[in-house]
Design an enzyme around this catalytic site. Structure first.
Site, PDB file in Angstrom:
ATOM      1  N   GLN A  74       0.833  -1.200   0.000  1.00 55.28           N
ATOM      2  CA  GLN A  74       0.000   0.000   0.000  1.00 55.28           C
ATOM      3  C   GLN A  74       0.871   1.255   0.000  1.00 55.28           C
ATOM      4  OE1 GLN A  74      -3.227   0.072   2.777  1.00 55.28           O
ATOM      5  NE2 GLN A  74      -3.957   2.015   2.012  1.00 55.28           N
ATOM      6  N   PHE A  75       1.109   1.791  -1.207  1.00 53.29           N
ATOM      7  CA  PHE A  75       1.963   2.973  -1.327  1.00 53.29           C
ATOM      8  C   PHE A  75       1.363   4.182  -0.630  1.00 53.29           C
ATOM      9  CE2 PHE A  75      -0.884   3.967  -4.776  1.00 53.29           C
ATOM     10  CZ  PHE A  75      -0.860   5.346  -4.887  1.00 53.29           C
ATOM     11  N   THR A  76       0.046   4.202  -0.417  1.00 49.99           N
ATOM     12  CA  THR A  76      -0.594   5.370   0.187  1.00 49.99           C
ATOM     13  C   THR A  76      -0.201   5.565   1.654  1.00 49.99           C
ATOM     14  OG1 THR A  76      -2.600   4.152   0.764  1.00 49.99           O
ATOM     15  CG2 THR A  76      -2.562   5.243  -1.385  1.00 49.99           C
TER      16      THR A  76
END
Length: 141
Positions: A74-76
């Site tokens: 999850q890059f967020t």
């Protein structure tokens, strides 16, 4: 590397109507973010922490109970919404850097003896879980 860890009583990831990863019963759902400068050594450190952190029922770890983990990229987690109305993703590593490091976390967990399910890197995923507690923890290495 940053991880948001939730103690769960089951979790799954669905991509385009297909379940691609699922754990049943007590375990951990782990969202993993990668930033610039992260290394395979940090991935191994995170894996060891996830395998041994005592946040399951009765202060047990996944290693104590052979509990499964669902690991999802999850890059967020490295999003920054302090200014304006749109988050920036400048601190998130690009996919060609992040994907192998998330894979390394999974490989290191499996080398420790963990049963690990995963999401699909870069896909539009639907994650569902039953948070037990609720219990959510952020780990940074």
């Amino acid at each position: 590397m940053r991880a948001v860890v939730q103690r769960v009583d089951g979790a799954k990831v669905v991509v385009a109507g297909e379940t691609v990863g699922e754990i049943i019963g007590e375990g951990l759902c782990v969202l993993v973010g990668v930033t610039h400068g992260d290394t395979p050594e940090k991935a191994a450190q995170l894996a060891r922490k996830l395998w041994s952190v005592r946040i399951l029922e009765d202060e047990k770890s996944c290693s104590d109970l052979a509990a499964p983990l669902l690991v999802i990229s999850q890059f967020t987690l490295y999003g920054d919404a302090r200014k304006g109305r749109r988050p920036t993703w400048n601190a998130a590593a690009p996919g060609e850097v992040a994907e192998p490091l998330v894979d390394e976390v999974v490989a290191q967990l499996r080398a420790l003896g963990a049963h690990v399910e995963t999401g699909r890197f870069g896909a539009d995923m639907r994650v569902s879980l039953t948070n037990h507690g609720p219990f959510t923890l952020q780990i940074e290495v």
